[in-house]
Motif scaffolding. Structure first.
Motif, PDB file in Angstrom:
ATOM      1  N   GLY A   1      32.016  42.749 -10.464  1.00 54.82           N
ATOM      2  CA  GLY A   1      33.318  42.377  -9.926  1.00 54.82           C
ATOM      3  C   GLY A   1      33.214  41.628  -8.612  1.00 54.82           C
ATOM      4  N   ILE A   2      32.274  42.063  -7.752  1.00 50.41           N
ATOM      5  CA  ILE A   2      32.083  41.400  -6.461  1.00 50.41           C
ATOM      6  C   ILE A   2      31.592  39.972  -6.653  1.00 50.41           C
ATOM      7  CG2 ILE A   2      30.635  41.379  -4.389  1.00 50.41           C
ATOM      8  CD1 ILE A   2      30.816  44.488  -4.473  1.00 50.41           C
ATOM      9  N   MET A   3      30.626  39.780  -7.547  1.00 54.13           N
ATOM     10  CA  MET A   3      30.095  38.433  -7.773  1.00 54.13           C
ATOM     11  C   MET A   3      31.132  37.543  -8.455  1.00 54.13           C
ATOM     12  SD  MET A   3      26.079  39.063  -8.720  1.00 54.13           S
ATOM     13  CE  MET A   3      25.756  37.304  -8.799  1.00 54.13           C
ATOM     14  N   ALA A   4      31.924  38.112  -9.347  1.00 53.88           N
ATOM     15  CA  ALA A   4      32.948  37.317 -10.025  1.00 53.88           C
ATOM     16  C   ALA A   4      34.003  36.826  -9.039  1.00 53.88           C
ATOM     17  CB  ALA A   4      33.602  38.133 -11.129  1.00 53.88           C
ATOM     18  N   HIS A   5      34.311  37.649  -8.019  1.00 57.08           N
ATOM     19  CA  HIS A   5      35.311  37.251  -7.026  1.00 57.08           C
ATOM     20  C   HIS A   5      34.704  36.465  -5.867  1.00 57.08           C
ATOM     21  CE1 HIS A   5      39.130  39.122  -8.229  1.00 57.08           C
ATOM     22  NE2 HIS A   5      38.391  40.062  -8.800  1.00 57.08           N
ATOM     23  N   GLY A   6      33.446  36.749  -5.557  1.00 56.72           N
ATOM     24  CA  GLY A   6      32.838  36.145  -4.369  1.00 56.72           C
ATOM     25  C   GLY A   6      32.023  34.899  -4.624  1.00 56.72           C
ATOM     26  N   MET A   7      31.693  34.596  -5.878  1.00 55.06           N
ATOM     27  CA  MET A   7      30.893  33.413  -6.201  1.00 55.06           C
ATOM     28  C   MET A   7      31.657  32.592  -7.238  1.00 55.06           C
ATOM     29  SD  MET A   7      27.131  35.233  -6.375  1.00 55.06           S
ATOM     30  CE  MET A   7      26.227  33.676  -6.387  1.00 55.06           C
ATOM     31  N   ARG A   8      32.098  31.423  -6.831  1.00 57.57           N
ATOM     32  CA  ARG A   8      32.949  30.608  -7.709  1.00 57.57           C
ATOM     33  C   ARG A   8      32.261  30.275  -9.027  1.00 57.57           C
ATOM     34  NH1 ARG A   8      36.801  29.709 -10.534  1.00 57.57           N
ATOM     35  NH2 ARG A   8      37.609  27.610 -10.819  1.00 57.57           N
ATOM     36  N   ASP A   9      30.930  30.084  -9.014  1.00 59.27           N
ATOM     37  CA  ASP A   9      30.218  29.744 -10.246  1.00 59.27           C
ATOM     38  C   ASP A   9      30.277  30.882 -11.262  1.00 59.27           C
ATOM     39  OD1 ASP A   9      29.596  27.310  -9.207  1.00 59.27           O
ATOM     40  OD2 ASP A   9      27.610  27.889  -8.489  1.00 59.27           O
ATOM     41  N   ILE A  10      30.214  32.127 -10.773  1.00 64.94           N
ATOM     42  CA  ILE A  10      30.312  33.276 -11.682  1.00 64.94           C
ATOM     43  C   ILE A  10      31.741  33.378 -12.217  1.00 64.94           C
ATOM     44  CG2 ILE A  10      30.039  35.773 -11.912  1.00 64.94           C
ATOM     45  CD1 ILE A  10      27.415  34.307 -11.460  1.00 64.94           C
ATOM     46  N   GLU A  11      32.721  33.146 -11.356  1.00 65.53           N
ATOM     47  CA  GLU A  11      34.113  33.201 -11.798  1.00 65.53           C
ATOM     48  C   GLU A  11      34.367  32.177 -12.900  1.00 65.53           C
ATOM     49  OE1 GLU A  11      38.677  32.777 -10.025  1.00 65.53           O
ATOM     50  OE2 GLU A  11      36.949  32.383  -8.737  1.00 65.53           O
ATOM     51  N   ARG A  12      33.771  30.970 -12.772  1.00 64.64           N
ATOM     52  CA  ARG A  12      33.973  29.936 -13.792  1.00 64.64           C
ATOM     53  C   ARG A  12      33.389  30.361 -15.138  1.00 64.64           C
ATOM     54  NH1 ARG A  12      32.136  25.157  -9.702  1.00 64.64           N
ATOM     55  NH2 ARG A  12      34.125  24.917  -8.614  1.00 64.64           N
ATOM     56  N   ILE A  13      32.284  31.088 -15.089  1.00 59.73           N
ATOM     57  CA  ILE A  13      31.700  31.567 -16.349  1.00 59.73           C
ATOM     58  C   ILE A  13      32.672  32.498 -17.061  1.00 59.73           C
ATOM     59  CG2 ILE A  13      29.886  33.050 -17.306  1.00 59.73           C
ATOM     60  CD1 ILE A  13      28.019  31.892 -15.137  1.00 59.73           C
ATOM     61  N   THR A  14      33.370  33.364 -16.276  1.00 58.57           N
ATOM     62  CA  THR A  14      34.308  34.308 -16.901  1.00 58.57           C
ATOM     63  C   THR A  14      35.530  33.600 -17.470  1.00 58.57           C
ATOM     64  OG1 THR A  14      35.605  34.778 -14.892  1.00 58.57           O
ATOM     65  CG2 THR A  14      33.588  36.063 -15.230  1.00 58.57           C
ATOM     66  N   GLU A  15      35.719  32.325 -17.135  1.00 59.95           N
ATOM     67  CA  GLU A  15      36.846  31.561 -17.664  1.00 59.95           C
ATOM     68  C   GLU A  15      36.558  30.936 -19.021  1.00 59.95           C
ATOM     69  OE1 GLU A  15      37.478  28.769 -14.567  1.00 59.95           O
ATOM     70  OE2 GLU A  15      38.496  30.179 -13.232  1.00 59.95           O
ATOM     71  N   LEU A  16      35.276  31.024 -19.485  1.00 56.88           N
ATOM     72  CA  LEU A  16      34.920  30.397 -20.766  1.00 56.88           C
ATOM     73  C   LEU A  16      35.667  31.022 -21.940  1.00 56.88           C
ATOM     74  CD1 LEU A  16      31.108  29.780 -20.223  1.00 56.88           C
ATOM     75  CD2 LEU A  16      32.862  28.039 -20.570  1.00 56.88           C
TER      76      LEU A  16
END
Length: 702
Positions: A113-128
């Motif tokens: 959860g921290i990486m998904a919110h704190g790192m934009r690249d990880i957040e973009r992966i969750t948007e796939l």
């Protein structure tokens, strides 16, 4: 899709491959003629397959690329050495685990959860994978992290230490959201950023969620009207901190502006403890929702509990009221994916919080669930301070800048919060001293009126040059000597008076005068003020009025008492009988001063109610000698000649005048010139003739 950076951490590549292969993210990544995101393709080691021309695009093999993604995922998962999150995050989460006792699974989910919110690249992966349903969240987390779904469900359950600490929960939103990240809620917007930095200062994280309490301009003596409750409050909170008592919670409620927050600040100062307020807005200035504030509170309780302090949670309607916090978080239809908080958890928090907390609300009726209410150690209703006490508070705050007339005027407003006066005085202090001294009173009234109007409250009464006559029992036509009645009431320390008569005869004015004679505050209520729109509301309002007057040792004035003391034998609705019964009960138990007024005759009131009044006073129109004396007094005040014989002949025809009629003429003088005694008597005649059954010839003198 936005382009991904080339420095995606290895754990991010693993999550990306799992998303693409096992969550069908490839459908948003692989097109018929190439990749939807060339940067991600290069990051995943597929750069040589990026088409450079239209011809190469036509030769692009989508199924072959999917096979390569599956192969790369198999390779990464076969590694003997586990792939870890960034070192700084791992160390910080390890420290949190040592403090809270979170399980390894909870820690892995928190890291994600921290990486998904704190790192934009990880957040973009969750948007796939687009449009994720709430019921799918646990499954998606399970696939990203390679953890069995039943373990994920257990970790995000409301009973888990991670969720109970307020650090992380799954949103209670029942609708589709565009990405997994939007379903994952952290304790604050800055939490992810701080946890990704080396040597994270946990205390600083949670101090962003709680702010140091302000110093109040009031003193403990300003709450004399609830001195017993304040004394209990001080002793209880002081002992709770020293003994490290769990579940020490105090609820202070009352109308806006009565000083609830100021009381918490003053008590903290008296017992010598730092006060922290739960933030109501984030660092970006945006307001926090109820669930965000409550998670901040539970997190602060978990990580700041070693300090001797008090917490204040203002506007608790955010948590206990009927808002998105309750509808979305307490009533989630999906019982497997728990949306953060529920009623049982709030109850548990109220029973186990290590740091004593003062909760502040504008109301308890319809806001605080009875199950929550009974878990508060102490509940204090904050009444409006008596006028005499408001006068002292304003006088002290003004520090000599306001004259007594202005202080008296401000103290008359029950809707004027002490903080509003304090802020107005602060503005005056910033102005050049000589100018401030000259204009302080006028400018303070101007600023305060603007604030009252903005709050939809009544403005301060005017204090113009219109002559104001003090109440004088000599100008009241009553069947008792009102001065002697006041002396007797002073000796008895209690009394219940029913004053009857036409409007304007001085019934309500007598209650005000009596309060000044006895040195008591006056609690004035109209019958319409006490009548509520809902079943049982009127009875509660009546009981509250008597209770507040008793506690403040005030005179209770109820105008229009016939609104709820009509004969029960004539009642056509059950609620009418209930109202009379409630008043009878309150009158029987009341040991103070009650003044009730009505414009109707005694034979129209309930006989049982009449028996409970110690004195039934009849007020009537002015006697001739009283009327003449009042005319002379007002003429002198208005600078007019004293009535002569001809004037007296005209006045002799006016047999239905009241002191209120003279007050009306005085108000007319603000905008209609009354230049002579003739004009004054003419105006009185108009007021007289406007009444039913009254008529006198209009006389005009040469």
């Amino acid at each position: 899709m936005d382009k991904l950076a080339k420095n995606l951490p290895e754990i991010g590549i693993l999550w990306a491959l799992r998303c693409l292969v096992r969550l069908d993210g490839y459908k948003q990544f692989l097109a018929e003629d190439g990749f939807m995101d060339d940067a991600l393709a290069r990051t995943l080691g597929l750069g040589q397959y990026i088409p450079e021309s239209e011809l190469e695009g036509d030769m692009f093999n989508r199924h072959k690329m999917l096979s390569k993604l599956r192969f790369k995922l198999k390779q990464m998962e076969a590694c003997i050495e586990p792939i870890r999150v960034p070192t700084a995050l791992a160390e910080n989460v390890c420290r949190l685990q040592a403090m809270t006792g979170m399980t390894d699974t909870e820690c892995r989910i928190l890291e994600f959860g921290i990486m998904a919110h704190g790192m934009r690249d990880i957040e973009r992966i969750t948007e796939l994978p687009p449009s994720i349903r709430p019921a799918e969240v646990a499954k998606h987390i399970s696939i990203y992290l390679g953890i069995p779904v039943n373990e994920v469900l257990k970790a995000v359950n409301r009973h888990s230490l991670m969720v109970r600490s307020g650090l992380f929960c799954i949103s209670g939103n029942e609708t589709f959201l565009p990405s997994l990240c939007e379903h994952l809620k952290l304790v604050s917007y800055t939490f992810a950023e701080q946890m990704l930095s080396a040597n994270c200062d946990f205390e600083q994280i949670f101090h962003d969620m709680v702010t140091p309490g302000k110093k109040s301009t009031l003193k403990i003596s300003d709450f004399y009207h609830i001195k017993d409750q304040v004394e209990i409050l001080c002793h209880f909170l002081s002992s709770a901190v020293k003994e490290r008592k769990q579940g020490a919670n105090v609820l202070i409620w009352g109308a806006p502006g009565v000083g609830k927050s100021a009381l918490a600040q003053v008590v903290a100062d008296v017992i010598g403890l730092p006060l922290y307020e739960i933030a109501s807005e984030g660092q970006d200035g945006a307001p926090l929702t109820g669930d965000e504030r409550f998670r901040a509170y539970t997190a602060a309780q978990s990580f700041l509990c070693h300090k001797e302090s008090l917490f204040v949670f203002d506007e608790v309607e955010d948590v206990f009221g009927g808002n998105r916090f309750l509808t979305n978080l307490l009533s989630s239809r999906d019982h497997n994916v728990v949306a953060g908080l529920n009623k049982a958890w709030i109850n548990n928090t109220l029973e186990t919080n290590p740091t004593p907390t003062v909760w502040i609300s504008n109301s308890v009726h319809g806001t605080i669930d009875p199950a929550h209410a009974r878990r508060f150690s102490l509940i204090i209703e904050m009444p409006i301070a008596p006028q005499e006490q408001r006068w002292r508070m304003i006088k002290d705050m003004s520090q000599g800048l306001l004259n007594d007339e202005t202080v008296n005027l401000l103290s008359q407003s029950e809707n004027l919060a002490p903080a509003v006066v304090s802020r107005a005085i602060d503005v005056i202090k910033t102005i050049e001293p000589e100018m401030a001294q000259k204009k302080a009173s006028a400018w303070t009234k101007l600023m305060i009126n603007a604030t009252l109007e903005a709050q939809s409250h009544q403005s301060l009464p005017n204090s113009g040059a219109t002559p104001s006559m003090d109440y004088d029992p000599a100008f009241v036509n009553a069947n008792y000597d009102l001065t002697e009645v006041a002396k007797g009431l002073a000796r008895s320390n209690q009394g219940r008076l029913l004053l009857m008569g036409p409007p304007g005869c001085g019934k309500s004015g007598y209650a005000t005068w009596l309060a000044s004679q006895l040195g008591r505050p006056l609690h004035a209520k109209k019958g319409s003020d006490l009548l509520g729109a809902y079943v049982g509301e009127s009875e509660k309002n009546i009981a509250k009025a008597f209770k507040e007057a008793q506690e403040a040792e005030a005179i209770l004035l109820i105008d229009e008492v016939d609104s709820f003391l009509a004969k029960r034998s004539n009642a056509s609705h059950n609620w009418e009988v209930s109202l009379v019964n409630q008043v009878l009960v309150e009158m029987s138990d009341f040991n103070g001063y009650l003044v009730a007024t009505t414009n109707i005759n005694a034979d129209q009131l309930d006989p049982a109610a009449l028996r409970r009044f110690d004195l039934k006073g009849n007020f009537d129109y002015l006697r001739p000698e009283q009327m003449l004396a009042m005319v002379e007094k007002y003429c002198v005040a208005l600078g007019l000649a004293v009535p002569d014989v001809a004037h007296r002949q005209l006045l002799a025809q006016l047999h239905k005048l009241t002191p209120g009629d003279f007050a009306v003429i005085a108000n007319q003088a603000k905008f209609i010139e009354i230049a002579s005694t003739d004009k004054f008597i003419e105006a009185l005649t108009h007021e007289h003739n406007a009444k039913a059954g009254a008529h006198a010839a209009m006389g005009f003198l040469n």
